[in-house]
Structure formats: structure tokens, C-alpha cells
Design an enzyme around this catalytic site. Structure first.
Site, PDB file in Angstrom:
ATOM      1  N   CYS A  96       0.841  -1.196   0.000  1.00 29.95           N
ATOM      2  CA  CYS A  96       0.000   0.000   0.000  1.00 29.95           C
ATOM      3  C   CYS A  96       0.881   1.253   0.000  1.00 29.95           C
ATOM      4  CB  CYS A  96      -0.976  -0.037   1.170  1.00 29.95           C
ATOM      5  SG  CYS A  96      -2.293   1.179   0.993  1.00 29.95           S
ATOM      6  N   HIS A 262      -3.646  -5.426   0.978  1.00 34.67           N
ATOM      7  CA  HIS A 262      -2.981  -5.653   2.269  1.00 34.67           C
ATOM      8  C   HIS A 262      -2.965  -7.132   2.643  1.00 34.67           C
ATOM      9  CE1 HIS A 262      -2.503  -1.524   3.863  1.00 34.67           C
ATOM     10  NE2 HIS A 262      -3.546  -1.241   3.103  1.00 34.67           N
ATOM     11  N   GLU A 264      -1.340  -8.522   4.995  1.00 36.15           N
ATOM     12  CA  GLU A 264      -1.271  -8.706   6.452  1.00 36.15           C
ATOM     13  C   GLU A 264      -2.644  -8.620   7.104  1.00 36.15           C
ATOM     14  OE1 GLU A 264      -0.704  -5.974   4.905  1.00 36.15           O
ATOM     15  OE2 GLU A 264      -1.255  -4.221   6.116  1.00 36.15           O
TER      16      GLU A 264
END
Lengths: 298, 982
Positions: A96, A262, A264
Site C-alpha cells: 500500500c 494488504h 497482512e
């Protein structure tokens, strides 16, 4: 098993460093959150690491433009240290805002050559991440296709579902020959594809959504930057209008990856928006990226 | 002039950055769209640019390089450089266009400008100051009337910005000035009432006559006149905003049951309920710190406690929606950060009250911003701060009513984790007073006293100083160093600098000890501030610490490593006095006792007279589909996806139940569920309840219903009803009117009763009074618009294992639909009444004993994995809940009202469909679990109403066995999504 050391850099305004370091640790890495200022004071610290990760956030508020100031710091103060770092068998991941930083610094899409003064500086930059077509910050889940499964982070992967959360995620290019070149070099790593959640239903998919059947439109319509060979999928499948539906870019070596979604944020089934419907996987799709990075050193 | 050979003189340059041809000019599009909305027909052509103004020893090639290296994106933007100091460099404005520049007023926070300056200095440019501006080119045949409205309503906000027409000519960007110390004494001891009131008014102190008398008498005793800073300190500390003097003061209340006297209204209602519950729980008490710190704290798991606080930022948001909301969220984040020894934020909430966006522009009273502009500004303000802080915004609601026109409400909340054992703080005499974070400027002066008076059309100009823009990155950096300092045990106590600035923060922290402050030591944004301005500035992103002197070096090094500024501005003493110095000269000396306990107690009158009850007779029809769609499309009920998706609701990776849920990820979830500690499967549920419309009928049942709604939203996603903590936020009109205060008292007594009956403690709260807007009508008369009494209840639930959470979307065809809870004839104040224009009726009540049992049984059924989907019944009742569940799941449903009619004895279809009786859920249960669920509801009201289908329709069979609702899910969903699809 080897436990690669990961440097998760945080600059003023970085805000995904904790969960990103957590993801690396879950996969067996030793992850350290390191302040950018510490690296600027002592660039040699990079020697201690095999993986460098720039996580998401709003570095320096994204004032001036997303990732611009952080990217400038890398280019001006850390170019030599990064070039040296990449001479070893190392990996770089930008998520990002981290992707925006890598692009604005020049490290993507062409690797350390793009950082150096010889690369021509920022005015020669041919690619950028800029405002989403809808003109605003947008947080939602997308479906992705892995275009280059040889990339170190994407080995053996085909499709992923991950969330995006950004305002400036649209890839734009100023030369039309870049996309074919990237494709030939395997630099197009990830693309937005039809979003799984919206297929197989006739229901309207939400405010401002075009129906999934509306079809793509030519990239040239998204703004006068160069046309691409792939038509741009409608919102929300391609959430930002990125040229060629590109969600992630790599350098030609496949050791540097930048992506807007993302990973994560999808390590466990319950992070998925439809887990209560039985649509999620355990572990989540994002785990594989971190696992691949760790396994690279196995 | 030859600039090559010598250092250039200091001058101002402008770099104008425009989208390249083919890129969309988004700002121009926004202006055109807003102009169309407002009917400014003569606005036809707009171009925009962002502009950087750079002051320094720069020549043209250097500025060019700055533009290329940093300011313009070469792929999508082009730039132009001009020297703003030389008129010779003005390019002619293109034919047929008029050029306008929008600049911040001097001193208003310009985050991008400051970042630009720092980045350019880092690159080696000699830039002393940088600022940003926006430029617009508008077709110059625009009508004068449209031009004036365009400037005021669309291009600039006069509270923080001004417009310069034509090319900019600037020689300096410098802000600030010289300050020459002068101690100001205010003669008070011999002042008459008239003078006392004038001093209060002209000084913006918002002190009433009784309070001024007390102050005068105090200084007569002390034997000297007060200084300006002493008066200011007292005014800030005694302000409604800081001391909540109305709700913590004595009130005499009269209603249909007679007269009651409260010595301290809050203590005897809301606090009292919590104290009683804690006593009942004894060793099982799970409250940790309630009603004494910046946020309420309860137990979470073995590692962490959890804090919750909700604040309002109404008046600043009325004047400058973006900055008001921005600093509202920034401020509430500092509350948990200043609770105990500092808690780490894990999620934000926001609830807004606006006038409907369709309110006609030409009917706007003077000084009022159009609702669309307020809505966009407030949403953007919360978005930009919350997202930058990396805190997910996971829960919220929006309520619309014409009465919020001049006084919108902006509630911002924050939940945070506090390590177990860190909830106590204690200032020690000798500790340094350390300010850390942002610098002090003239911004936000008199915010505390400003929010304690009502708004008028003058407020927009008169209160400009009270309006600010936040800097989320400064706060994020501050957060990072504070959590490290906390874990290293470097400080004894911490609090936030909120309303009243240093005066409140230091005054409160040193209340038990005493403090000595050296005002010239505070880092300033610019020179020229007087000692009093430094003391009461409400500049954002500052925290105050009590730091043992031996830890100062370690703390300073930590701050330096992360680029955070910290300064020692005084020390805590053991004198129980507040001593203020500037450059060694004493400017104030107040007794802490007088400051904190000297305020006169003012007895307030309150009364409540119930409105005459009238029956509500619903119309009859054979097709209730259109009414259902009108409810789904009503402002309060309709999809808020436009807002939700602008917030990052996933950052920190703890998201379990998102604000939007269902088959296509866009149905309305009841409450957000998060896993804030990545090491644990324990979750929190965050929800809210509010219904100002009920308050028009009875504030008691409005408050009871709001609590019920907040609690049942948590229960609906799987939270344990015995572990829900709640917050109260009262936003009311001017409570100096007995009937306004009376409705508040009535709501507060309901809070006490329901909290006790549910075993649901209040752990913190806040009130904002004087939410009124008054203006002069064209005929010269004054009109005052009072907001409806608006009680927001925010709930923080807990869920043992997030794996047990459920969502409201229907899961599969062939499942059964069960309504649990009691349905009564309660259509008063409902959305059915709203969309059909009906009035009167009975307001929904709470049958608390029954409700508690229903919550427990619902929770057990969910916990045991027996429930496929659960949705609470709220606005629009059964029909709206069924419709939302069906379209969110893309699964059809068929319901039959006859069993419900038989169970309740109600014979009216509208009542069965749309009554908003509290404490009810609609459950989707797989056939094999039906028996087990029914067992858990033995001897409780539960009715099987139908089943889920694969037909893609919602069908409801009426009492005459015909389909009285038969709608495709597409149409229902479209009705729900369309209104705020911006």
C-alpha cells in the site's frame, strides 16, 4: 529452518507496521520494527537484514502526494545503501503506502537503477500511483490474479482475496510501451479481477457500482495517460481504475514486490468479510506471501 | 537583475500544479457538481490547480528543481513557476475566465505547507516558509449572485480561509509578530454588576453574574485585583465544557409524579447505577476505573483492560465541518491515551446528526452552511484523521432532522487497550511538567467557553479562533513515543490537552499538589503570543506529563529519536497553588482549592409535562411494499456505505465483523466485532443506540430505548449481555430553560433504571448543552432552533471467542425464521409514523426484566452455534429487519403474520410489520437446530414466522392470507442504497 531477519521500516505516519511484523513472525521470520530516522542516521543497519518491508500507512501524511516524501528520502539519502542491500540475495516488499513509496522513490518498477542519480531523477519517472478514479479513499475487498507466480513472494499462487484501503492506488503510465515491456519481463505481478463476492448474484452491488456484467472499458478513457492492451475492469472489481488492472508490480528480478492490497489483513479466516458464510480459508490468503518470503531462505 | 552570481534575496515563489491534459480535474468537478446542487446555473466552466507558495532565498532554476523533484507528479501533473512578488511575472488570465486563489487565514494549520517546507529543507533548498493555496478559474460571465454564493459556499470557508481575486502578490509568508510582555490586571473588586457582566462578555469568559460575584468576593478576600490569566483560568475551569456544572449541580425537578431534588444529578442517576452494580458484583466486579479518568476502563483479558470514551465536537463542526470533525476525532483519541498511564487506540466510532441533505438552499438562515457541505466536510474530517492515525473506524450512525440545521452533532469515540495495572496515575511534587507533541499557537482559543454558549449567525466570524485543523501525523508520532515511554515507566501521570489547553490540563493534574508553570518555555508555532494565549490555547496534538526529573534525559532522547518535540514548562509543587510565570515574572497565583471547589452551586429548575397522548391510527392497504421501501430509503435507515468505505475499517488487522456484511459485502451489520489483541481470540463488540424521535413523545422511553438498542446490537453479533459497558453522551439545548433541563433529567432517570435492570454499567460519559442556533429572520424577529434532546448510548461488548460471532445476513434457503421478544402496539415516534406522516401513538417502552432474559437466551443460542443469522429489530420494525437480512444475504424469505397476531393479540397488520417494540431479534435457524433454540427460549415470547427461500423475494402473508409484502430483493436493496449513493 533459517529465520530470515526482516526490517519493517516505520516513518512518521506509517501505521501497518505492527500487524505486518506480526505476519512475518507468524511465518517464522525475525521481524524488527525500525524507525526510518534510525536508518537515515545509520544506513549500514540494512546489512543486518535479508528482507526489507515498507508497510502501509500515510507516511508524512501523504502531504504533497502519496509516498512522495518518504520516497524522496530513500532516493536522496539511502540510494547507495539500498543498492548495496539489493546486491545481496535480498527481498523488498512494499504494501500500500510502501508500494507508493517504492514507486515514488524510483525503486519500482526497474530496481535500484531507478533510484540512482543516473536514473534521471523523479522527472523521468514514467509510472505513478495516483488518485483513484472515484476520487476518494476506498476500503473494500478485491479478488486478485497472480500474473507472475515466479515472483519470490507469489510462488505457487494463482488467486487471492485481500482488502484494499487507499485513495491513491491507480497506476498510471506516461508511455504506452511500458505495459508490454513489463509483461514480457514478468513485472506485472498481480491484477484485479472480477470480485468473487459479486459474481453469481443479480443484486446491485452497492453505491456507485456498475453491474458486474457491464464489461470493461478501454484504459485510455481513464485519463490521457497511455493506453494499455487490457481493458480496465469496472469499479469495484478494479477499485481504483488502475491501468491494465495492475494491483502489484515487481522489478525484473522478481525480488522486489509492491502491491496496493494488504496481505497482512488476511492471515486468518475471521478477517474475511464473508467468513460467517463459510467463504473464507484458514489460513487467510495473505499468509502465503509472508510464508513465501521466509521460505525463500529455507 | 542578475541572480546567477549572488545569493538571491528572500522572496516568495509560486508553483502552480495542474492535472495534465486527459487527467480528471477532480476539484473542478467537485465545484461544478456542488454548484449544480445549489442551483448556481451561471457556473459553467471551472479549472483548478493546487499551488505551493515558497518563501526563501531561491531563484527560478531552484524553484523549478523543487517542483520537479518534489512538488509535481510528472506522470499526471504539469507545473508552472512564477515569482509572486513581481507583478511583471503575471501571466494574463485566460480569456473568458476569472482567477481566484483560496488561502488559509494567517495562523491556520497548513499541514501540507509545513511538510513541504521540511522536505525542501531536507533536499537542501533554502526555504524559510511554505504555504499552500487552491486556485480556480471560473467563467467570468458568472452572475454576481452566483459568484458570491460560489465563493462563500463552495470554494472557501470564511472561518479559516479567504479568497484573493487575480494573480497573487505576496512578499512574505511569515506569520506571527513581536510580543512585548505586559502584565494585565483586571480591576474587579469595586465593579458593579453591569461591569462584571461586561468583563465576562467582552473577555469571552461565559461566566454568569453569580460566578462573577464569587470571583470578585474571592479577590476582595485575597486583597488584590486579579490578572487576566487568573480570570481566564477560572473561566476555563468553571466552564460548562470542563466542569459540567449543570449536570453535576443541584436540580429541582417536577413532573407528573411530583417534585424531586437532586444535589448532583449525574451522581444520583448514572453514577449511582454503576456504583450499585459494582457493590452487587463484589469480587466479580469487572469495572476498573469509571467516571474519574479521561475514559472509562473495564476488564478485558489477563493482559489488557479496555477503555472507551465518546466526545462531541458540535460547535466547531457547525462552523468548519472538516476541521471540527478532524479535531473531534483527534481529541477523543487523546482521551484514552491520557487515561491511566496511556492506552493504545484500537478503533474509532462516529455518530452524526445533520439536517437532511435535501434542505432547500434558499431557505438556509444566515450563517448556516448547507447540509451537504456539512456532511461532506464532517465525513472527510473524520476520515482524514482516523485513517492517518491507523485506527479503524468501525461503528457509527447518522440521524437526520431539520432541527440539526444550524447545530449539527458530531460524536467521536475511541476504544483503546490499557495493559493491566496501568490504570492508576499519581503526580508527585517535584515532577516536571512536560508538554509533548504539537506546538502551541493562537488556534482554538476560547474553545471551552465557546462550546458553552449557543450559536448565532455571528458565530461563523466571531469564533474563527476556536476553529482548528488537526495534524494526525503529529498525533501518531506522539502516540508512538508515549506508548514506549509508558512501557519504560518514564512518567508518573499523563493527561491530554483538550478544552482549556494547559490551563485545564495542568490545573487538573496539579489539583491535589500544586504547580508552577513557566509559560515562555512552551514551544510556539510562531512568535507573538501573550502569556495568557499560551496558557489557554487549545492547539491540538499536545499531551502533558508529570515526569520525575531523573527521567527527563531518557524521555528527551526517546522523543528526539522519533522527531517529536517535548519541553519542560514547569514543575508540580506541594503548595496547592497554581503559580504562573512568564520570563521569571509572576502573572498568576491561584489557590487550587478556590479553582476547583470555589464555583458557586447554582440550583437549576427543571420540569417535564408529558405531551397529550393521541392514538395513532394507521391507514390500511393491501400492499405494504411501498411503505417498507420508503422506510428503507429514509435518511436514518438507508445505507451509509458512501461514508463507511471512506474509512479504513481494517487497519490493525483485528476486524472480525465489519460494518458491512453479507453476500456482496454491503449489508448493514448490527455491531462491529474486533480482535484487538492479536495474541487472543477474545473480541470486543462496538455498537450504539439513539432515537431522538422517541424523545419528542417521552425522553424517558427514548433513553431506555437507546440503551436497549445499543445492548441488543452487541448481543446480536454474539456479545455476552452480562459484560456490556455503556457510555452516555447527552446533547441538549439550553438547559437554563426548565423544560429543556426537565427532559434531560427524565432521560437521566431512565438511564439509571435501565442500567440497573440490565446489569449494564455506565463507565463514562459527556454532555454538551446549549446546542441551539438563533438568527434573525427577514422580518426582524429572532428565531431559535433547538436540537431535539439527543442521547447517544455507545456500547462496548465482549465476546469470549470471536469464532462464535454471527452476522445479520441470511445464510441459506430452507432455514426457519424466529422472532424473539414481545411485540406491542408501539408505533409512536417510529419510522412508520415518519414516512406515512402519522402522529401520536405509543412510544416504544422497555420491559426490562423480560428484556434481560431475552438477551441471555439469545446469547446462549448464538454462543452454542445454533443461530445462522441474527438481526435486531429497530427502525422499521419486523418488516425492515426481514428485508435487510434477506437482501444482505441474497436469500429470499417468506413470513406469515398470523402466528404473531395470535401470540400478541394484535390485529393490525401495520403494527405487526412496523412496530418498533424494543428487545427483539429475528433469528435464522437451521431446521435441525430449531428444537434446541426453542428450548433456550422456553417460557419466553418466541414465534416462528416462516422460512428462507431461494426465490430472491421477500414475501409477507397478511392476516387475510394474501401477500401484503411481495418485493424483489433487488428493489428493496436499491431503495435502501439509493439515497446516499453519492
Amino acid at each position: 529452518m533459517a529465520r530470515p531477519r526482516v526490517c519493517v521500516i516505520r516513518a512518521p505516519g506509517t501505521n501497518c507496521d505492527v500487524e505486518t511484523a506480526h505476519a512475518f513472525r507468524l511465518c517464522g521470520a525475525q521481524a524488527e520494527r525500525t524507525h526510518l530516522f534510525a536508518l537515515l542516521r545509520e544506513p549500514r543497519r540494512l546489512h543486518d537484514f535479508q528482507i526489507l518491508c515498507i508497510p502501509g500507512g500515510f507516511s508524512y501524511g501523504d502531504d504533497i502526494g502519496a509516498g512522495v516524501i518518504f520516497g524522496t528520502q530513500l532516493r536522496v539519502h539511502l540510494a547507495d545503501a539500498l543498492a548495496e542491500f539489493l546486491q545481496r540475495d535480498t527481498l523488498v516488499l512494499g504494501i500500500c503506502n510502501g508500494f507508493q513509496v517504492l514507486v515514488k522513490s524510483g525503486l519500482l518498477p526497474d530496481g535500484p537503477g531507478g533510484l540512482s542519480k543516473g536514473g534521471g531523477g523523479p522527472s523521468r519517472r514514467r509510472v505513478t500511483l495516483t488518485w483513484n478514479d472515484n476520487g476518494r479513499y476506498t476500503c473494500r475487498w478485491v479478488s486478485l490474479r497472480v500474473d507472475n507466480p515466479r515472483n519470490a513472494f507469489l510462488r505457487n499462487l494463482e488467486t487471492l482475496e485481500l482488502p484494499v484501503a487507499h485513495a491513491e492506488g491507480r497506476i498510471a503510465v506516461s508511455r504506452s510501451d511500458l505495459l508490454p515491456r513489463w509483461r514480457a519481463n514478468g513485472q506485472i505481478a498481480l491484477s484485479y479481477t472480477w470480485h468473487t463476492a459479486l459474481l453469481g448474484t443479480t443484486l446491485p452491488a452497492g453505491p456507485n457500482h456498475m453491474a458486474a456484467s457491464a464489461g470493461g472499458r478501454p484504459a485510455a478513457a481513464s485519463g490521457g495517460t497511455a493506453a494499455a492492451e487490457v481493458s480496465v475492469l469496472p469499479y469495484p472489481h478494479n477499485p481504483n481504475g488502475s491501468v491494465g488492472n495492475i494491483a502489484g508490480l515487481s522489478d525484473p528480478s522478481g525480488r522486489i514486490l509492491g502491491l496496493m492490497p494488504h496481505p497482512e489483513r488476511y492471515l486468518f479466516a475471521h478477517q474475511h468479510p464473508r467468513w460467517t458464510r463459510g467463504d473464507a480459508r484458514e489460513p487467510g490468503d495473505g499468509m502465503a506471501l509472508f510464508r513465501n518470503a521466509v521460505d525463500y531462505y529455507a | 537583475m542578475n541572480t546567477r552570481t549572488k545569493t538571491p534575496d528572500v522572496t516568495v515563489w509560486e508553483v502552480e500544479v495542474r492535472p495534465t491534459k486527459g487527467e480528471i480535474d477532480r476539484e473542478a468537478e467537485r465545484v461544478l457538481a456542488e454548484s449544480r446542487n445549489m442551483g448556481l446555473r451561471s457556473v459553467r466552466r471551472v479549472m483548478s490547480a493546487r499551488s505551493f507558495l515558497l518563501e526563501g532565498r531561491l531563484d527560478a532554476p531552484a524553484v523549478q528543481r523543487a517542483a520537479e523533484e518534489l512538488l509535481a507528479d510528472p506522470v499526471v501533473e504539469s507545473y508552472r513557476v512564477r515569482c509572486a512578488a513581481e507583478t511583471a511575472q503575471d501571466e494574463p488570465v485566460p480569456e473568458g475566465l476569472r482567477l481566484l486563489n483560496v488561502l488559509f487565514h494567517p495562523g491556520v494549520t497548513d499541514n501540507v505547507g509545513e511538510s513541504t517546507r521540511r522536505a525542501l529543507v531536507d533536499l537542501g533548498f533554502e526555504v524559510g516558509a511554505a504555504a499552500t493555496a487552491r486556485k480556480y478559474w471560473i467563467n467570468d460571465d458568472i452572475s454576481d449572485r452566483d459568484f458570491a454564493r460560489l465563493c462563500r459556499r463552495v470554494l472557501a470557508n470564511e472561518a479559516i480561509e479567504h479568497i484573493v481575486i487575480g494573480p497573487l502578490h505576496l512578499h512574505r509568508l511569515h506569520v506571527g509578530g513581536e510580543y512585548r510582555f505586559q502584565k494585565i490586571v483586571v480591576p474587579l473588586r469595586d465593579a458593579e454588576d453591569e461591569t462584571l457582566l461586561r468583563i465576562s462578555r467582552e473577555g469571552g469568559l461565559s461566566l454568569n453574574l453569580q460566578e462573577m460575584h464569587t470571583i470578585r468576593d474571592h479577590f476582595r478576600e485575597v486583597g488584590r485585583e486579579p490578572t487576566d490569566i487568573e480570570l481566564e483560568t477560572i473561566a476555563q475551569t468553571w466552564s460548562e465544557h470542563c466542569s459540567h456544572k449543570t449536570l453535576t449541580g443541584p436540580v429541582v425537578y417536577r413532573d407528573e409524579h411530583g417534585e424531586q431534588r437532586f444535589e448532583n444529578l449525574l451522581k444520583e442517576t448514572i453514577f449511582a447505577a454503576t456504583q450499585t452494580l459494582r457493590r452487587q458484583w463484589g469480587r466479580r466486579d469487572w469495572c476498573v476505573s469509571v467516571f474519574r479518568d479521561n475514559a472509562g476502563v473495564v476488564r478485558f483479558n489477563e493482559r489488557y483492560d479496555v477503555c472507551f470514551k465518546v466526545e462531541t465536537h458540535n460547535h466547531p463542526s457547525a462552523i468548519e465541518p472538516y476541521g471540527g470533525a478532524n479535531t473531534g476525532i483527534g481529541g477523543v483519541i487523546r482521551d484514552p491515551l491520557g487515561t491511566g498511564l496511556g492506552a493504545k487506540p484500537v478503533c474509532n466510532t462516529d455518530v452524526f446528526c445533520f439536517a437532511p441533505p435535501t434542505f432547500p438552499d434558499e431557505q438556509l438562515p444566515p450563517g448556516v452552511l448547507p447540509p451537504r457541505a456539512v456532511i461532506r466536510g464532517v465525513v472527510a474530517g473524520v476520515r482524514d484523521y482516523g485513517n492517518r492515525m491507523g485506527i479503524p473506524t468501525v461503528n457509527g450512525a447518522v440521524y437526520f432532522d431539520d432541527r440539526y440545521l444550524g447545530n449539527p452533532l458530531v460524536y467521536c469515540g475511541n476504544v483503546a487497550l490499557l495493559p493491566v495495572g496501568k490504570h492508576e496515575k499519581r503526580v508527585e511534587p517535584g515532577d516536571l511538567i512536560v508538554v509533548v507533541g504539537g506546538r502551541t499557537g493562537r488556534d482554538g482559543i476560547h474553545g471551552a467557553t465557546f462550546s458553552s454558549v449557543e450559536l448565532t449567525e455571528e458565530s461563523e466570524t466571531a469564533s474563527g479562533g476556536a476553529v482548528q485543523i488537526g495534524n494526525a501525523i503529529t498525533e501518531k508520532m506522539l502516540l508512538e513515543v508515549l506508548l514506549q515511554a509508558r512501557d519504560r515507566g518514564l512518567y508518573h501521570a499523563i493527561t491530554d490537552c483538550g478544552a482549556g489547553g494547559f490551563s485545564s490540563a495542568v490545573g487538573e493534574m496539579g489539583a491535589e499538589t500544586g504547580a508552577e508553570v513557566w509559560l515562555e518555555k512552551a514551544p510556539l508555532k510562531y512568535s507573538g503570543l501573550s502569556y495568557t494565549e499560551i496558557w489557554i490555547s487549545e492547539a491540538q496534538e499536545r499531551m502533558v506529563l508529570a515526569l520525575p526529573p531523573e527521567n527527563w534525559d531518557a524521555f528527551r532522547r526517546l522523543c528526539e529519536a522519533e522527531g517529536v518535540e517535548a519541553a519542560v514548562i514547569g514543575r508540580f509543587t506541594n503548595t496547592r497553588r497554581l503559580a504562573l510565570f512568564y520570563d521569571g515574572r509572576q502573572v498568576g497565583d491561584l489557590s487550587m482549592d478556590f479553582l476547583h471547589h470555589g464555583r458557586p452551586r447554582i440550583v437549576r429548575e427543571a420540569c417535564y409535562r408529558p405531551p397529550a397522548t393521541r392514538p395513532l391510527v394507521p391507514a390500511t392497504t393491501t400492499d405494504w411494499g411501498p411503505t417498507l421501501k420508503r422506510i428503507l430509503g429514509s435518511w436514518n435507515v438507508c445505507s451509509k456505505e458512501w461514508i463507511i468505505r471512506q474509512y479504513d475499517h481494517e487497519v490493525q488487522a483485528g476486524s472480525v465483523v465489519k460494518p458491512l456484511v453479507g453476500r456482496t459485502e454491503d449489508g448493514p451489520g448490527d455491531a462491529a466485532v474486533l480482535r484487538p489483541d492479536l495474541q487472543s481470540r477474545r473480541g470486543i463488540a462496538v455498537a450504539c443506540g439513539m432515537n431522538p424521535l422517541y424523545g419528542d413523545l417521552d425522553p424517558y422511553w427514548m433513553a431506555a430505548s437507546a440503551i436497549d438498542e445499543a445492548v441488543r446490537n452487541c448481543v446480536a453479533v454474539g456479545a455476552d449481555p452480562e459484560r456490556i459497558a455503556i457510555l452516555d453522551n447527552f446533547c441538549w439545548g439550553n438547559t437554563e430553560r426548565p423544560e429543556t433541563l426537565g427532559s434531560l433529567v427524565r432521560a437521566a432517570t431512565a438511564c439509571r433504571d435501565i442500567a440497573l435492570a440490565y446489569g449494564t454499567p455506565f463507565i463514562s460519559g459527556k454532555d454538551s448543552l446549549y446546542n441551539e442556533f438563533s438568527y434573525q429572520r427577514p422580518d426582524g424577529s429572532r428565531e431559535t432552533v433547538v436540537i431535539p434532546g439527543s442521547l447517544l448510548i455507545s456500547a462496548l461488548g465482549q465476546i469470549e471467542d470471536v469464532d462464535r460471532a454471527v452476522t445479520m445476513d441470511l445464510k441459506r434457503p430452507g432455514n426457519r425464521l424466529l422472532l424473539v421478544g414481545e411485540t406491542a402496539d408501539e408505533l409512536g415516534g417510529t419510522h412508520f409514523a415518519l414516512v406515512t406522516g402519522a402522529s401520536g401513538g405509543r412510544v416504544p417502552r422497555v420491559r426490562a426484566k423480560l428484556a434481560r432474559r431475552i438477551f441471555a437466551s439469545t446469547h446462549h443460542a448464538i454462543r452454542d452455534g445454533l443461530v445462522a443469522a441474527c438481526h435486531d429489530l429497530s427502525e422499521g420494525g419486523l418488516a425492515a429487519a426481514a428485508a435487510e437480512m434477506a437482501f444482505a444475504g441474497a436469500i429470499g424469505a417468506e413470513l406469515d403474520l398470523t402466528p404473531l397476531a395470535e401470540a400478541t393479540g394484535l390485529r393490525n397488520e401495520a403494527t405487526l410489520l412496523f412496530s418498533e417494540s424494543n428487545s427483539r431479534f429475528l433469528l435464522e435457524v437451521a431446521p435441525e437446530n430449531l428444537h434446541a433454540v426453542r428450548e433456550r427460549f422456553a417460557d419466553l415470547p418466541v414465534v416462528e414466522l416462516g422460512q428462507t427461500t431461494d426465490a430472491g423475494r421477500l414475501r409477507i402473508r397478511g392476516l387475510r392470507q394474501t401477500w401484503i409484502v411481495d418485493e424483489s430483493l433487488d428493489e428493496l436493496k436499491n431503495a435502501w442504497q439509493q439515497p446516499l449513493d453519492w
